[in-house]
Design a protein around this motif. Structure first.
Motif, PDB file in Angstrom:
ATOM      1  N   TYR A 223      -8.119   6.889   3.522  1.00  0.00           N
ATOM      2  CA  TYR A 223      -7.863   5.979   2.423  1.00  0.00           C
ATOM      3  C   TYR A 223      -6.413   5.836   2.206  1.00  0.00           C
ATOM      4  CZ  TYR A 223      -6.647   9.807  -0.582  1.00  0.00           C
ATOM      5  OH  TYR A 223      -6.203  10.973  -1.261  1.00  0.00           O
ATOM      6  N   LYS A 224      -5.532   6.808   2.876  1.00  0.00           N
ATOM      7  CA  LYS A 224      -3.984   6.516   2.759  1.00  0.00           C
ATOM      8  C   LYS A 224      -3.382   5.620   3.578  1.00  0.00           C
ATOM      9  CE  LYS A 224      -3.177  11.133   0.414  1.00  0.00           C
ATOM     10  NZ  LYS A 224      -2.582  12.491   0.753  1.00  0.00           N
ATOM     11  N   TYR A 225      -4.244   4.934   4.640  1.00  0.00           N
ATOM     12  CA  TYR A 225      -3.638   4.073   5.569  1.00  0.00           C
ATOM     13  C   TYR A 225      -3.299   2.642   4.895  1.00  0.00           C
ATOM     14  CZ  TYR A 225      -3.474   0.743   9.657  1.00  0.00           C
ATOM     15  OH  TYR A 225      -3.034  -0.115  10.167  1.00  0.00           O
ATOM     16  N   THR A 226      -1.967   2.390   5.179  1.00  0.00           N
ATOM     17  CA  THR A 226      -1.479   1.279   4.781  1.00  0.00           C
ATOM     18  C   THR A 226      -0.918   0.310   5.890  1.00  0.00           C
ATOM     19  OG1 THR A 226       0.788   2.292   4.338  1.00  0.00           O
ATOM     20  CG2 THR A 226      -0.950   2.168   2.561  1.00  0.00           C
ATOM     21  N   ASN A 227      -0.499  -0.930   5.649  1.00  0.00           N
ATOM     22  CA  ASN A 227       0.134  -1.468   6.800  1.00  0.00           C
ATOM     23  C   ASN A 227       1.705  -1.058   6.967  1.00  0.00           C
ATOM     24  OD1 ASN A 227      -1.803  -3.336   7.203  1.00  0.00           O
ATOM     25  ND2 ASN A 227      -1.305  -4.971   5.745  1.00  0.00           N
ATOM     26  N   ARG A 228       2.343  -0.493   5.866  1.00  0.00           N
ATOM     27  CA  ARG A 228       3.598   0.235   6.026  1.00  0.00           C
ATOM     28  C   ARG A 228       3.532   1.342   7.054  1.00  0.00           C
ATOM     29  NH1 ARG A 228       8.584   1.443   5.091  1.00  0.00           N
ATOM     30  NH2 ARG A 228       9.306   3.559   4.657  1.00  0.00           N
ATOM     31  N   LYS A 229       2.447   2.112   6.995  1.00  0.00           N
ATOM     32  CA  LYS A 229       2.413   3.334   8.032  1.00  0.00           C
ATOM     33  C   LYS A 229       2.324   2.819   9.430  1.00  0.00           C
ATOM     34  CE  LYS A 229       0.009   6.458   4.458  1.00  0.00           C
ATOM     35  NZ  LYS A 229       1.344   7.431   4.542  1.00  0.00           N
ATOM     36  N   LYS A 230       1.357   1.398   9.586  1.00  0.00           N
ATOM     37  CA  LYS A 230       1.357   1.116  10.790  1.00  0.00           C
ATOM     38  C   LYS A 230       2.864   0.401  11.256  1.00  0.00           C
ATOM     39  CE  LYS A 230      -0.733  -2.380  13.828  1.00  0.00           C
ATOM     40  NZ  LYS A 230       0.433  -2.935  14.484  1.00  0.00           N
ATOM     41  N   LYS A 231       3.406   0.123  10.433  1.00  0.00           N
ATOM     42  CA  LYS A 231       4.952  -0.448  10.719  1.00  0.00           C
ATOM     43  C   LYS A 231       5.687   0.655  11.156  1.00  0.00           C
ATOM     44  CE  LYS A 231       4.803  -5.001   8.256  1.00  0.00           C
ATOM     45  NZ  LYS A 231       5.257  -5.577   6.758  1.00  0.00           N
ATOM     46  N   ILE A 232       5.498   1.814  10.528  1.00  0.00           N
ATOM     47  CA  ILE A 232       6.429   3.030  10.943  1.00  0.00           C
ATOM     48  C   ILE A 232       6.067   3.220  12.490  1.00  0.00           C
ATOM     49  CG2 ILE A 232       6.947   5.499  10.341  1.00  0.00           C
ATOM     50  CD1 ILE A 232       6.324   4.828   7.389  1.00  0.00           C
ATOM     51  N   VAL A 233       4.690   3.559  12.697  1.00  0.00           N
ATOM     52  CA  VAL A 233       4.321   3.846  13.984  1.00  0.00           C
ATOM     53  C   VAL A 233       4.932   2.824  15.020  1.00  0.00           C
ATOM     54  CG1 VAL A 233       2.359   4.246  15.590  1.00  0.00           C
ATOM     55  CG2 VAL A 233       2.270   5.063  13.069  1.00  0.00           C
ATOM     56  N   ASP A 234       4.864   1.661  14.635  1.00  0.00           N
ATOM     57  CA  ASP A 234       5.480   0.572  15.484  1.00  0.00           C
ATOM     58  C   ASP A 234       6.944   0.593  15.807  1.00  0.00           C
ATOM     59  OD1 ASP A 234       2.815  -0.379  15.778  1.00  0.00           O
ATOM     60  OD2 ASP A 234       3.071  -2.238  14.459  1.00  0.00           O
ATOM     61  N   SER A 235       7.641   1.157  14.969  1.00  0.00           N
ATOM     62  CA  SER A 235       8.797   1.274  14.553  1.00  0.00           C
ATOM     63  C   SER A 235       9.350   2.529  15.718  1.00  0.00           C
ATOM     64  CB  SER A 235       9.539   1.589  13.272  1.00  0.00           C
ATOM     65  OG  SER A 235       9.756   0.263  12.784  1.00  0.00           O
TER      66      SER A 235
END
Length: 286
Positions: A223-235
């Motif tokens: 439930y803590k998944y966010t678009n920001r976390k995906k952007k961090i992974v992509d960075s």
């Protein structure tokens, strides 16, 4: 060669080597299956100089209770010789992992990252980057402006995260799927790092699609998944592409093996795609 392998195995284990078969996998080592029960690893010359065998040995010691890695029977941190129990009948995906396999990766990584286990060694990707770049001719270096943008963002994000024990090299060959879970082998690069590095490594090195990446990250974070976390992974992925572009060229220059050049070309193609996607930022002053 077989007699030399036999002698090394028997001296290290005090057991008879009745049958020896070479395993043609891995980049930095020669591996031999002995008695259909053990894997003997011999490091190759001109391997990655950033690998610490002392760190690797310590990692294997602390993670044994987690039961997520191969069992070590013998380890020599000076020579790098390692003997482990052979993992029988593992499954390896051919093109892309299934959802079940991705879930096994999630479960195993969370077990490692949340274990609280520590070693007195940090993964220093920027130091590695400088070592790899140092011996390369100028025309092999990436565009300085693009590289600076990606590294600056990576440094900022990395500094914001606590370090946990990570594997740091989640390539396909290190993922051995069994009917009851997953064994992740080879801890040459394992050390303390941001868990985002492992997440990015799995996504990047296994060529996950956008849909698969979202599935993987949503299951890891819940439930803590966010678009920001995906952007961090992509960075992180963008930085990993730079790091392993130079890693491949470094080892190609040292060893001459075509596989390393092929890896670098693959990373370079991804970097060029990233540059195109970032052209508004990349082409502007900063």
């Amino acid at each position: 060669m077989r007699q030399g392998i036999k002698r090394v195995f028997e001296e290290c284990t005090k057991k008879e080597a009745r049958n020896i078969v070479q395993i043609f996998e891995g980049f930095s080592n020669e591996n031999f299956l002995v008695n259909d029960a053990y894997v003997l690893r011999l490091p190759l010359p001109n391997a990655d100089p950033t690998i610490s065998r002392k760190c690797e040995e310590e990692v294997y010691k602390v993670i044994q209770p987690l039961n997520i890695s191969e069992k070590v029977e013998y380890f020599n941190s000076k020579s790098g010789i390692k003997i482990t129990k052979y993992v029988h009948n593992p499954r390896k995906y051919q093109s892309t992992p299934t959802k079940e396999e991705i879930l096994n990766v999630v479960k195993t990584l969370k077990k490692l990252h949340k274990s609280g286990l520590k070693v007195p060694y940090d993964y220093n990707p920027l130091k590695k980057l400088q070592i790899y770049k140092k011996i390369l001719p100028e025309d092999f270096l990436l565009d300085k402006k693009y590289e600076k943008i990606i590294i600056k963002e990576f440094q900022k994000l990395q500094s914001e995260e606590d370090k946990v024990l990570c594997h740091n090299d989640l390539v396909k060959g290190n993922l051995l799927f069994k009917f009851n879970g997953l064994t992740i082998i080879d801890r040459e690069y394992a050390s303390m790092n941001s868990y985002y590095f492992d997440l990015a490594s799995f996504v990047s090195e296994n060529n996950l699609s956008e849909e698969q990446e979202i599935f993987f990250l949503s299951k890891y974070f819940g439930y803590k998944y966010t678009n920001r976390k995906k952007k961090i992974v992509d960075s992180f992925i963008k930085f990993l592409d730079i790091l392993f572009y130079y890693w491949g060229l470094y080892l190609y220059k040292k060893r001459g093996d075509q596989i390393f050049y092929s890896i670098s070309l693959d990373k370079l193609n991804r970097i060029k795609q990233s540059m195109m996607e970032m052209k508004d930022i990349y082409l502007s002053d900063f």
